[in-house]
Design an enzyme around this catalytic site. Structure first.
Site, short mmCIF file in Angstrom:
data_model
loop_
_atom_site.label_atom_id
_atom_site.label_comp_id
_atom_site.label_asym_id
_atom_site.label_seq_id
_atom_site.Cartn_x
_atom_site.Cartn_y
_atom_site.Cartn_z
CE LYS A 109 -3.61 2.39 2.54
NZ LYS A 109 -4.56 2.34 3.64
CE LYS A 119 -5.92 2.00 -0.72
NZ LYS A 119 -6.43 2.10 0.61
#
Ligand code: PBG
Length: 325
Positions: free
Chosen positions: A197, A250
């Site tokens: 992330k 992400k």
């Protein structure tokens, strides 16, 4: 053999041939739809994410029913609590908005749906950081945060979540959550780890929507530096070893190299999160007539799959399943 005997355009001569040789396909089965549930029960459009709406516990149950009829079966819940505190205590409350929504959804739809919960503290802390903050230095403390995340994940599992998805980027949280789930009798609960992330500007609309923007500093001491790929591979490796069942990258579109590399190296399902900023960009460009909406959305999703994602978290999911029908 080469031209003229090889003619690549033969593959493109008709839609039927193109479909026959297509390498990836979008399916409703691969999509996960994010739902924002407000504890204060206020519904209505989310200003920073046109087309997306806040839900109450009751309206979330109704919405999921409608989407299930259209073939969408996986949902990830984000809670917006009434009250925040420095440690985000409410996040683990069995009467919290996420826990109540999970119970209501599982009661209504059982195993027909997959209920995923985002496990993080940022919507619940007064300072908006994803963990416990040291008051003197302002730094997010890793190990005390992991303890809190374990409580949150357990509370979601107890409510009936099928999958818990830690999105905080603390070290060691997957292992701690896996062990706690195992020892508390939730060995069937999957962990979808937000493994790679990144510290991304593309989360902007979400933070407005979830009221989770940090009040001071930013998330660069825990979320990943966009300049790094090899570091992402280590993050993925660690989460896989710590017991994650699904690995996530992400955002999606600016990080397709990471998705590709994750697919190459791991045999676990790979998820990619097409985040709020990606959604907003396509929406805004289409509204101005710069790109064609449906075509741009479908292309963005197909390309995320082609890069190697098995699953995609996307705000476009309800529209996409309609188009695919
Ligand atoms: C919580 C969380 C965020 C997103 C998912 N979980 C925000 C953040 O890390 O700041 C972003 C989702 C999106 O932008 O669509 N930590």
């Amino acid at each position: 053999m080469e031209y003229p005997l090889v003619r690549m355009r033969r593959y493109r001569k008709s839609e039927a041939v193109r479909d026959l040789v297509a390498e990836v396909r979008l399916s409703p089965d691969d999509l996960i739809y994010p739902i924002f549930v407000r504890e204060d029960g206020k519904t209505g459009e989310i200003p920073s994410m046109p087309g997306q709406r806040y839900q109450s516990v009751e309206s979330a149950v109704e919405l999921v029913g409608e989407l299930l009829d259209r073939g969408l079966r996986a949902f990830i819940l984000f809670g917006i609590p009434r009250e925040k505190d420095p440690e985000g205590r409410v996040a683990a409350d069995q009467e919290g908005v996420v826990q109540r929504t999970v119970r209501a959804l599982k009661e209504e739809y059982g195993d027909e749906i997959v209920v995923i919960t985002d496990v993080c503290l940022c919507q619940y802390t007064t300072h908006g950081h994803c963990g416990v903050v040291d008051e003197e230095t302002g730094r997010v403390l890793n190990d005390p945060t992991v303890e809190r995340l374990v409580e949150v994940a357990l509370s979601h599992a107890e409510a009936g979540a099928d999958v818990v998805a830690p999105s905080d980027m603390m070290d060691g949280r997957v292992k701690a959550i896996r062990e706690a789930l195992e020892s508390e009798g939730f060995e069937d609960v999957l962990i979808m780890a937000y493994s790679a992330k990144y510290h991304s500007a593309f989360y902007g609309p979400f933070r407005d929507a979830a009221e989770s923007a940090p009040r001071f500093g930013d998330r660069s001491t825990y979320q990943m530096d966009p300049r790094c790929l090899r570091q992402a591979l280590r993050e993925l490796e660690l989460d896989a070893r710590e017991g994650a069942d699904i690995l996530m990258v992400k955002p999606a579109m600016p990080y397709l190299d990471v998705v590709r590399e994750a697919r190459r190296r791991f045999d676990l399902p790979i998820a990619a999160y097409q985040v709020s900023g990606e959604y907003a960009m396509i929406k805004a460009a289409a509204e101005r007539g710069y790109v064609e909406y449906e075509a741009a959305v479908l292309e963005s999703l197909v390309c995320i799959k082609r890069a190697g994602a098995d699953l995609i978290l996307t705000y476009f999911a309800p529209e996409v399943v309609e188009w695919l029908e």
